[in-house]
Design an enzyme around this catalytic site. Structure first.
Site, PDB file in Angstrom:
ATOM      1  N   HIS A 144      11.218  -6.190 -26.067  1.00 37.42           N
ATOM      2  CA  HIS A 144      11.016  -7.760 -26.636  1.00 37.42           C
ATOM      3  C   HIS A 144       9.878  -8.344 -26.063  1.00 37.42           C
ATOM      4  O   HIS A 144       9.243  -9.166 -26.837  1.00 37.42           O
ATOM      5  CB  HIS A 144      12.112  -8.274 -26.192  1.00 37.42           C
ATOM      6  CG  HIS A 144      13.657  -7.922 -26.932  1.00 37.42           C
ATOM      7  ND1 HIS A 144      14.766  -7.613 -26.018  1.00 37.42           N
ATOM      8  CD2 HIS A 144      14.062  -7.748 -27.976  1.00 37.42           C
ATOM      9  CE1 HIS A 144      15.527  -7.422 -26.881  1.00 37.42           C
ATOM     10  NE2 HIS A 144      15.242  -7.299 -28.208  1.00 37.42           N
ATOM     11  N   LYS A 178      29.520 -11.846 -32.295  1.00 37.70           N
ATOM     12  CA  LYS A 178      29.437 -10.470 -31.164  1.00 37.70           C
ATOM     13  C   LYS A 178      29.718 -11.204 -29.764  1.00 37.70           C
ATOM     14  O   LYS A 178      29.516 -12.464 -29.603  1.00 37.70           O
ATOM     15  CB  LYS A 178      27.791 -10.535 -31.044  1.00 37.70           C
ATOM     16  CG  LYS A 178      27.175  -9.453 -32.219  1.00 37.70           C
ATOM     17  CD  LYS A 178      25.756  -9.508 -31.860  1.00 37.70           C
ATOM     18  CE  LYS A 178      24.985  -8.439 -32.853  1.00 37.70           C
ATOM     19  NZ  LYS A 178      23.595  -8.210 -32.432  1.00 37.70           N
ATOM     20  N   SER A 228      18.780  -3.247 -26.211  1.00 35.50           N
ATOM     21  CA  SER A 228      19.633  -3.793 -25.182  1.00 35.50           C
ATOM     22  C   SER A 228      20.845  -3.194 -25.070  1.00 35.50           C
ATOM     23  O   SER A 228      21.373  -3.013 -24.078  1.00 35.50           O
ATOM     24  CB  SER A 228      19.777  -5.188 -25.891  1.00 35.50           C
ATOM     25  OG  SER A 228      18.459  -6.084 -25.961  1.00 35.50           O
ATOM     26  N   ARG A 241      11.439  -1.123 -34.698  1.00 35.80           N
ATOM     27  CA  ARG A 241      11.411   0.076 -34.128  1.00 35.80           C
ATOM     28  C   ARG A 241      11.749   1.264 -35.145  1.00 35.80           C
ATOM     29  O   ARG A 241      12.272   1.206 -36.152  1.00 35.80           O
ATOM     30  CB  ARG A 241      12.556   0.194 -33.169  1.00 35.80           C
ATOM     31  CG  ARG A 241      12.286  -0.570 -31.925  1.00 35.80           C
ATOM     32  CD  ARG A 241      13.741  -0.811 -31.177  1.00 35.80           C
ATOM     33  NE  ARG A 241      14.630  -1.483 -31.999  1.00 35.80           N
ATOM     34  CZ  ARG A 241      15.771  -1.981 -31.794  1.00 35.80           C
ATOM     35  NH1 ARG A 241      16.029  -1.675 -30.419  1.00 35.80           N
ATOM     36  NH2 ARG A 241      16.423  -2.779 -32.626  1.00 35.80           N
TER      37      ARG A 241
HETATM   38  P1  ADP Z   1      19.397  -8.968 -33.121  1.00 41.44           P
HETATM   39  O1  ADP Z   1      20.716  -9.191 -32.815  1.00 41.44           O
HETATM   40  O2  ADP Z   1      18.785 -10.040 -33.921  1.00 41.44           O
HETATM   41  O3  ADP Z   1      18.814  -7.633 -33.574  1.00 41.44           O
HETATM   42  P2  ADP Z   1      17.757  -8.325 -30.653  1.00 41.44           P
HETATM   43  O4  ADP Z   1      17.757  -8.887 -29.635  1.00 41.44           O
HETATM   44  O5  ADP Z   1      18.470  -6.743 -30.639  1.00 41.44           O
HETATM   45  O6  ADP Z   1      18.564  -9.294 -31.663  1.00 41.44           O
HETATM   46  O7  ADP Z   1      16.361  -7.924 -31.381  1.00 41.44           O
HETATM   47  C1  ADP Z   1      15.404  -8.868 -31.712  1.00 41.44           C
HETATM   48  C2  ADP Z   1      14.441  -8.603 -32.520  1.00 41.44           C
HETATM   49  O8  ADP Z   1      13.543  -7.548 -31.467  1.00 41.44           O
HETATM   50  C3  ADP Z   1      14.664  -7.625 -33.622  1.00 41.44           C
HETATM   51  O9  ADP Z   1      13.715  -7.814 -34.556  1.00 41.44           O
HETATM   52  C4  ADP Z   1      14.477  -6.211 -33.159  1.00 41.44           C
HETATM   53  O10 ADP Z   1      14.282  -5.269 -33.972  1.00 41.44           O
HETATM   54  C5  ADP Z   1      13.383  -6.595 -32.045  1.00 41.44           C
HETATM   55  N1  ADP Z   1      13.615  -5.430 -30.838  1.00 41.44           N
HETATM   56  C6  ADP Z   1      14.272  -5.152 -30.189  1.00 41.44           C
HETATM   57  N2  ADP Z   1      14.020  -4.082 -29.614  1.00 41.44           N
HETATM   58  C7  ADP Z   1      12.939  -3.807 -29.663  1.00 41.44           C
HETATM   59  C8  ADP Z   1      11.904  -3.034 -29.113  1.00 41.44           C
HETATM   60  N3  ADP Z   1      12.263  -1.954 -28.087  1.00 41.44           N
HETATM   61  N4  ADP Z   1      10.717  -3.198 -29.590  1.00 41.44           N
HETATM   62  C9  ADP Z   1      10.339  -3.933 -30.367  1.00 41.44           C
HETATM   63  N5  ADP Z   1      11.183  -4.621 -30.954  1.00 41.44           N
HETATM   64  C10 ADP Z   1      12.431  -4.721 -30.702  1.00 41.44           C
END
Ligand code: ADP
Length: 163
Positions: free
Chosen positions: A17, A41, A128, A90
């Protein structure tokens, strides 16, 4: 001024992130990380701590702000005058969901464009959820999360083990 929002659960914010937000901060004049309160969630970390951790991790990026939000991302974008939604992509797993969301958001508001940033090769498989699972079992996640998150997770799971 080009303003972008970067919405997500950030439960917790990972180095993946942080890489996306750092790169977005170079592309846009202001980037607002929108930490989502999703009623469907149950997060590990409550919304106030997710916001606090995101602020701590982005404090060196002067054009990044963090806010909590609930509801439609396009409505938040409207409210904040943002014309862009940033999402990270990803490997293969994100594509279908992300394209569906981008298309839905476009149909809700054609003036807001979704911009995808490809995940760095180091973080392609970083989620995460995996961080939480490994940290809960006492594994080392120092290569996956920023320092404030590492401290928080250690305290969180130490407390859990003590009780
Ligand atoms: P959500 O519940 O909206 O998917 P996340 O916190 O999991 O929330 O992810 C937020 C954004 O960050 C999404 O677009 C996700 O694809 C991106 N993201 C999550 N992990 C990574 C990573 N390791 N590298 C790049 N982008 C990521």
């Amino acid at each position: 001024m080009k303003i972008a929002v970067y919405p997500g659960s950030f439960d917790p914010i990972t180095l993946g992130h942080l890489d996306v937000i750092t790169r977005a901060s170079k592309l846009f004049e202001k980037v607002i990380m929108a930490v989502v309160t999703n009623p469907n969630k149950t997060p590990l970390i409550d919304i106030d701590n997710r916001v606090r951790l995101a602020q701590a991790c982005t404090k060196t990026l002067p054009n990044v702000e963090v806010t909590a939000f609930e509801g439609l991302t396009v409505e938040l974008a409207n409210r904040l005058n943002a014309g862009v939604i940033v999402r990270g992509l990803r490997a293969v797993s994100d594509f279908e969901y992300e394209f569906m969301m981008a298309q839905m958001n476009k149909s809700l508001n054609d003036d807001v464009e979704t911009v995808f940033l490809a995940a760095d090769t180091d973080y392609q498989f970083l989620t995460s959820s995996v961080v939480k699972e490994v940290a809960k079992l006492g594994g080392d996640v120092s290569g996956n999360v920023p320092a404030p998150v590492l401290d928080y997770l250690q305290q969180c799971f130490e407390k859990e083990q003590a009780s």
